[in-house]
Structures are given as structure tokens and as C-alpha cells.
Scaffold this active site. Sequence first.
Site: not given
Length: 256
Positions: A9, A111-112, A131, A109
Amino acid sequence: MLLAIDTGNTNTLFAIHDLKSEWLFEWRIATDAARTADEYAVWFHQLLDMVKLNFSDVSACVISSVVPQSIFNLRNLARRHLEIDPIIIGEEGVDVGIGVRVDNPEQVGADRLVTTLGAVQRYDGPLIIIDSGTATTFDVVSGDRHFEGGIIAPGINLSMRALHEAAAQLPRIEIKKPDSVIGKNTVAAMQSGVFWGYIGLIDGLVRQIQKEDKRNFTVIGTGGVASLFAGASETIQHYDSQLTIDGLYEVWRLNR
């Protein structure tokens, strides 16, 4: 060489892997969903030129993004300028190498999932991955490589910005460990509240997870500001800044 792109983001990371053993270069640019493929290309070409590389040296590309609007332009960057069809996390047919045990798997997400994949390559047993980015996430991973859910809290930078923007007399400040928990001036007081507040958030939530779930977790810190907590958190056992890009490399390996 592999180009791995991780769009968060706040920032977007471009990283180059030699396809053998190591990451060679990493660059960051502010995330802007309106940035065009051509604008990315100009910026990326200049950085490659600084390290004596060209577009033709890049033979593969993998993309993870939590900003869906950015994917169109990043895909065009790969296709038009690098002449590569990229692997994009979350698209049909892309194997992310882990299972997902949550109510709505499609809402997790990218990214996760990628960070989880990077973690299970390096650490054994059930994991808690913390994170620290725009949000601070706590992800619980089983010993058999399944993402099992977690916690999402505001990130430390977001909290600092909220303090500055909502209170007219509070300045924008540097994030750092204060000399004392009791601030003797406004800046020190803000730094103490944010720093020690986040340590309390991290340790408190990890202990609550461990209280509810009796497994013997390995606790890992990652993300842009995770290193700030080294030596302060009582629950984080390892700090590893490369989990996400290592996960991207593994996704490429699984899907090449």
C-alpha cells in the site's frame, strides 16, 4: 534473471534474483496505482543502467500486489518492455505452494500468502509471522504449511501519521527507540508512545495467540520496520527481512 515485484500500500519493491542462489539488487518506489507501464519502464531502465544491466537480462517476472489497480500497468511493463508474460499471485492456475484454512480464502492478501511461503521454506513447525508495514499483520501458519488466519492492526507509520494529522500541535517525527519510556518533551513522548505501544501490541497479541492455541510457535518478525523491535520484543525469536521476496522466488520456481 528474475524480476520480483511486490506492491504494497505504501511502497513497491523491485528485486533482481540471479536464478541461482541470491538476490542481487533491490529498489523501492512509492506505490501509485495510476503510474503507467511506460513510467515504470523509464524508472526501472535507469536503475538497471546504473548496475550495468538491460531489459534483455531479465528473463522472468513474478508479481504480488495488494493494490489491484496496479496490476494492469505492471503486467504491461513486463509484456511490452521486458517481453515476458509475468506470473501474478492470485490469478487462476498460479500455485502459491501453501494451503489456506480460512472462511474466505480469496480475501487473503497476496503479500500474506507469499510471506508465508517464504517463511515455511526456512522455519519448521507452526509459525506466527509478524509483518510490520502499512498494517501490522500477525499470521498463523500450521506445521503442515497451511495459512490459518491471523490479526490485522494499524501499522506503526500509519499511527504516527494519524497523530500528526489529527493533532495540530504534534509534529511528524522519526520512528526510533526512545532513551526512556517517560518522554521529557513532545517528540520523545510521541516516540515512546508509538514504539513501546507497538511492543506491547506485538507481545500482547502473540501471548494471546499462545494462550488460546497451545502449539509451540516459532515467532518471526519481518517487514520494513521490524528491525526496530530487535532486542525490545520479548516474543519475537527471529527477524527476517527477506521472507516476501524469498516467497516470490519460490512461487516462480513452482510455476515456471
